[in-house]
Design a protein around this motif. Sequence first.
Motif, short mmCIF file in Angstrom:
data_model
loop_
_atom_site.label_atom_id
_atom_site.label_comp_id
_atom_site.label_asym_id
_atom_site.label_seq_id
_atom_site.Cartn_x
_atom_site.Cartn_y
_atom_site.Cartn_z
N ALA A 1 1.05 -1.42 0.29
CA ALA A 1 -0.10 -0.12 0.00
C ALA A 1 0.79 1.39 0.15
CB ALA A 1 -1.43 0.15 0.98
N LEU A 2 1.84 1.30 0.39
CA LEU A 2 2.96 1.84 1.04
C LEU A 2 3.54 2.50 -0.72
CD1 LEU A 2 4.08 4.46 2.51
CD2 LEU A 2 6.38 2.70 2.90
N ASP A 3 3.67 1.37 -1.59
CA ASP A 3 4.07 1.81 -2.75
C ASP A 3 3.23 2.38 -3.75
OD1 ASP A 3 6.89 0.54 -2.23
OD2 ASP A 3 6.37 -1.14 -3.34
N ARG A 4 2.30 2.10 -3.41
CA ARG A 4 0.85 3.03 -4.11
C ARG A 4 0.69 4.16 -3.59
NH1 ARG A 4 -1.26 -2.37 -3.57
NH2 ARG A 4 -2.82 -1.68 -2.16
N MET A 5 0.94 4.75 -2.78
CA MET A 5 1.17 5.93 -2.29
C MET A 5 2.01 6.43 -3.13
SD MET A 5 0.76 6.14 1.49
CE MET A 5 -0.02 4.43 1.96
N ASP A 6 2.00 8.12 -3.02
CA ASP A 6 2.75 8.66 -4.63
C ASP A 6 4.55 8.91 -3.08
OD1 ASP A 6 3.75 10.06 -6.49
OD2 ASP A 6 2.96 11.88 -6.45
N VAL A 7 4.96 8.26 -3.14
CA VAL A 7 6.19 8.51 -2.44
C VAL A 7 7.24 8.24 -2.22
CG1 VAL A 7 5.31 9.79 0.07
CG2 VAL A 7 5.47 7.11 -0.08
N HIS A 8 8.33 7.96 -2.16
CA HIS A 8 9.88 7.51 -2.54
C HIS A 8 10.69 7.25 -1.23
CE1 HIS A 8 13.35 6.39 -4.89
NE2 HIS A 8 13.93 6.86 -3.71
N ILE A 9 10.86 5.36 -1.22
CA ILE A 9 11.33 5.75 0.08
C ILE A 9 12.62 5.24 0.21
CG2 ILE A 9 12.03 3.47 2.08
CD1 ILE A 9 8.99 5.15 2.86
N ASP A 10 13.23 5.89 0.71
CA ASP A 10 15.42 6.04 0.20
C ASP A 10 15.77 4.90 0.67
OD1 ASP A 10 15.37 8.97 -1.45
OD2 ASP A 10 14.76 9.27 0.16
N ARG A 11 15.72 5.48 2.28
CA ARG A 11 16.65 4.08 3.60
C ARG A 11 15.29 2.92 3.98
NH1 ARG A 11 19.41 3.82 0.47
NH2 ARG A 11 22.45 4.13 0.92
N VAL A 12 15.69 1.81 4.36
CA VAL A 12 15.06 1.31 5.23
C VAL A 12 16.17 1.30 6.62
CG1 VAL A 12 13.21 -0.57 6.05
CG2 VAL A 12 13.17 0.16 3.70
N ILE A 13 15.48 1.59 7.02
CA ILE A 13 16.46 -0.18 8.62
C ILE A 13 16.48 -0.29 9.38
CG2 ILE A 13 18.38 1.33 10.04
CD1 ILE A 13 19.11 3.00 8.32
N ASP A 14 16.75 -1.76 9.28
CA ASP A 14 16.15 -2.56 10.27
C ASP A 14 17.30 -2.71 11.72
OD1 ASP A 14 15.15 -4.81 11.02
OD2 ASP A 14 16.10 -5.66 10.69
N ILE A 15 16.22 -1.92 12.26
CA ILE A 15 17.59 -2.29 14.07
C ILE A 15 17.30 -3.74 14.35
CG2 ILE A 15 17.62 -1.36 16.06
CD1 ILE A 15 16.22 1.08 15.32
N GLU B 1 15.52 -7.11 -1.56
CA GLU B 1 15.64 -7.19 -3.15
C GLU B 1 14.93 -6.10 -3.60
OE1 GLU B 1 11.85 -9.02 -3.46
OE2 GLU B 1 13.27 -11.10 -2.34
N LYS B 2 14.78 -4.20 -2.55
CA LYS B 2 14.75 -3.14 -3.84
C LYS B 2 16.46 -2.45 -3.93
CE LYS B 2 9.93 -2.93 -2.56
NZ LYS B 2 9.43 -2.17 -4.13
N GLY B 3 16.98 -3.16 -2.03
CA GLY B 3 18.53 -2.82 -2.17
C GLY B 3 18.85 -1.42 -1.71
N ILE B 4 16.85 -1.54 -0.57
CA ILE B 4 17.61 0.01 0.18
C ILE B 4 17.67 -0.64 1.53
CG2 ILE B 4 16.32 1.61 -1.71
CD1 ILE B 4 13.63 1.14 -0.19
N LEU B 5 18.05 -1.57 2.38
CA LEU B 5 18.15 -1.87 3.39
C LEU B 5 19.15 -2.36 3.89
CD1 LEU B 5 15.97 -3.89 5.64
CD2 LEU B 5 16.62 -5.68 4.67
N ARG B 6 19.54 -1.38 5.04
CA ARG B 6 20.10 -1.56 5.69
C ARG B 6 20.46 -2.30 7.67
NH1 ARG B 6 21.43 -0.52 1.81
NH2 ARG B 6 22.56 1.44 0.58
N ILE B 7 21.32 -2.85 7.48
CA ILE B 7 20.36 -3.71 9.67
C ILE B 7 21.28 -3.43 10.02
CG2 ILE B 7 21.07 -6.20 10.80
CD1 ILE B 7 19.62 -6.94 8.24
N VAL B 8 21.29 -2.60 10.27
CA VAL B 8 21.63 -1.95 12.21
C VAL B 8 21.75 -3.55 13.34
CG1 VAL B 8 21.70 0.25 13.55
CG2 VAL B 8 21.91 -0.03 11.20
N GLU B 9 22.71 -3.16 13.89
CA GLU B 9 22.87 -3.80 15.61
C GLU B 9 22.75 -3.20 16.49
OE1 GLU B 9 23.90 -6.22 18.65
OE2 GLU B 9 24.62 -6.31 15.82
#
Length: 210
Positions: free
Chosen positions: A95-109, A184-192
């Motif tokens: 649903a977020l993909d369908r909203m008109d926004v571009h996500i730059d980064r996803v940080i997984d803590i 898969e979109k290449g924007i995930l970064r894992i943080v310890e």
Amino acid sequence: MNLILLGAPGAGKGTQAEKICEKLSIPAISTGNILREAIANKTEMGLKAKSFIDAGKLVPDEVVIGIINDRLKEDDCKNGFILDGFPRTIPQAEALDRMDVHIDRVIDIEVPDEKIASRLSGRRVCLKCGATYHTEFKQPKVEGVCDVCGDVLVQRKDDMPETVLDRLATYHEQTEPLKDFYSEKGILRIVEGQQEVADTTALTFKALED
Ligand code: AP5
Ligand code: MG
């Protein structure tokens, strides 16, 4: 910059969202805080959400998708935003993909389940402004009083140990698949996230740059 913070309950999403908000001057949007405010104000949405939250389950997708759709249209999101606690399911991410926004980064803590219980049992929150404290790791200046707005600090009902186990199970089942979705979109970064708050913050800021 438009960001998503992923992570288990108590991983430190809210804590790091505050730091990024200060550094980049962009709003931190927590669906959990918005829902708790609705419960406190006894709105129709709050009444609907309460039983799910108290049971450690997710609130139905259409409710939170509606919240975020409205919130992201507000003026303060024009220069960027931090999503803390949304999306939490694949349908929410779609649903977020369908909203008109571009996500730059996803940080997984990342914090192991064994470390979560003590973080959540000691957490105290301000229901008025959403600020978060800890009886051991982040004490307010005056015990029981919010540093930011002066309101009283409370313990969240869903931070009781038995509900925390349900929240962790829900996380592994429904939210963890988002790691692959964003990888898969290449924007995930894992943080310890299991060291001190400042260490996680340093890693988070680094992950925003690369
Ligand atoms: P929400 O409020 O988002 O809860 P959550 O994701 O379970 O996350 P928490 O707020 O518990 O943890 P956090 O990662 O923010 O950790 P914090 O920084 O506070 O959601 C609540 C409920 O609302 C959900 O269960 C669901 O029912 C519903 N909901 C919300 N969004 C939804 C959605 N999109 N879809 C469906 N339902 C939704 O840190 C925890 C504690 O540890 C604090 O006391 C902090 O001071 C301390 N701490 C933080 N970092 C460290 C550190 N490095 N060392 C020591 N202590 C630390
Ligand atoms: Mg939080």
